[in-house]
Design a protein around this motif. Sequence first.
Motif: not given
Length: 707
Positions: A652-657
């Motif tokens: 999830y961290v990829e699209p969040a960043k």
Amino acid sequence: MTFEPTTSAVPPAPIAARRPVARTHHGDTFEDPYEWLRAKDDPEVIALLEAENAHADAVLAGLEPLRERIFQEIKGRVRESDLSVPSRKGEWWYYGRTVEGKQYGIQCRAPLAGPDDWTPPVLSPDVEVPGEQVLLDSNVEAEGHSFFSLGSFDVSSDGSRMLWAVDVAGDERYTIRVRDLVTGETLPDVIEGAFGGAQFLPDGRHLVYTTVDEAWRPNRVWLHRVGEPDNSRDIELYGDDDERYWVGAGVTRSDRFLMVESGSSITSEVSILDAADPTAGARVVWPRREGVEYGVDHAIVDGQDWLYILHNDGALDFELVRVPLADPNAVEVVLAHEPGRRLLDIDCFRDFAVVEYRREGLPRVALLEYETGVLTELEFPDPLYAVGASGNAEWAPPVIRLGYGSFTTPGTVYEYEVATGELHLRKQAEVLGGYDPADYDQARLWAPAADGTRIPVSLVWKRSFGTPGDAPRPVHLYGYGSYEHSIDPGFSVARLSELDRGVVYAVAHVRGGGELGRQWYEDGKLQAKRNTFTDFVDVARFLAAEGYTSPDRIVAEGGSAGGLLMGAVANLAPDAFAGILADVPFVDALTTILDPSLPLTVIEWDEWGDPLHEADVYAYMKSYTPYENVRDGVAYPRILAMTSLNDTRVLYVEPAKWVQRLREAGADALLKCEMVAGHGGVSGRYNSWRERAYQLAWILDVLGLAD
């Protein structure tokens, strides 16, 4: 985390605190302000994701009536209470039921009429099936859980036992259980943390399953004796400590062998174990050699055991050979390498084999005669279609079950009668609401890439709006382009909701996929990866230049590695698109591929390269990875990114960043994070329909068709 003050009813876009972390490799330092969002258990991170969801819901609240209409359209076209075409195994017909109002399927079986009963019964949801047994009701299994996924389901050869494995978090770690189908008793076996794909050995007294390492790599195959309460006494049959290799196991249709395959993206090795005594040890068919891939199946011809092997040793699009079981080096060529015919699979039965391959951008299915080597290809009427053999559990069937569909042909089950060559229609999915395939049309175009390569583009549209190219039309352009995965023309009930509003749906079959054979894949991976992105942009610009659409009427979509494609084209050509939908997008690719402790990273080096140890790969990936290449002062299209908190494949961290960085650049970017889901999104068919309605409503809004 800080929020900008507002007097609007819509909460402001969440703005995460910048806490730069330096990442230095090969003399290059990147200051990553949002890497702290990787801390999944940090309450501040969860609060940010929940704020993103609240913001997205508020911004898109006006689309709720459209979302509901689309959901009802999808629901209204599906026969909610239905049954699949039964598949024969042993003395039973096995099939699935769906029931109106229930999220999940129900696994059932009914007895054969006799040993010569090969024609599947025509079942009706309104008529009781004689002798029906409900084996597994996933709706019961899912009670009390927000997420449910069935990762394994198998019945022993004698029909007396069943195993199933479930995941209720979305992290693809399954719990295996076993049931006695004679007594109905659930046995004490509980195996935690298994990978998907567990199955019984032919004796029914043992099952085999795989487990994963800390990087979520399936690396061990285990033997479990039915009746043991846990896995403490299970026997390891095979293990692979090379971090580039995935391990999987399966019993041959002949029930003679357990095949264990260990493979990376470019190399494979198959070991054979005696299915009757798997602890006797494994025998390698061909020792692994870097860059050589092969797959194996077992056949008996004139009383002799043969191994049929598909391989790419000196054969780019693969060759089919056979070797005696006793001497794997005594190779006989069955189907010589033919450039442009990409052999995909060999499926051996007692009297013949089924060969699947690709030619001219479409999948093909053919029967192979063992004695003569003659290959008989099956023919289908649609100019574009998808087809494959499936549901063929028996060793000596007189028919072969096929799944078929196209952009305009709903999912269809055929059976090919081997003796006569006749193709029997067993069932076609019923599309309610008056669907007529004649109202729609499909075609393939060829768009020129900047380097002169012709890129295939598949289109489907509703005829009443005119032929694409006669006037600019709104276009929904889909792309993937990785792992040699092909996006074949298949039917979608949900897609009708946009076609019926005048949208043309298109697929750009860009390099990196497998549509045109192995070279097509090679030309879109590693140091040629940028071809995937430029191909997609060239297709979009071609459709606009040729009058099919205009840049302000194109929405692009891609998921996972296709989400990387979406992020890359947003940076390369933001003016070519009105909107971009990125589903579980791999948009922080360089950070991920640099960290071998993350799930799948080392395995992925064969696909993307190894930036950790190779400076040229680092520089190349840095030039395209979406998160690090967001540009300030650029007018980005509208962007919707969707992800899942428990996704183990693309975190999830990829699209969040990415969304945070896009906002810094002034982009209109939204993030929707499912808090209980995995890589495939939410579970349950009604939930999935609502999720797709959410996406389609956003696409239609971007295209100006939300009224």
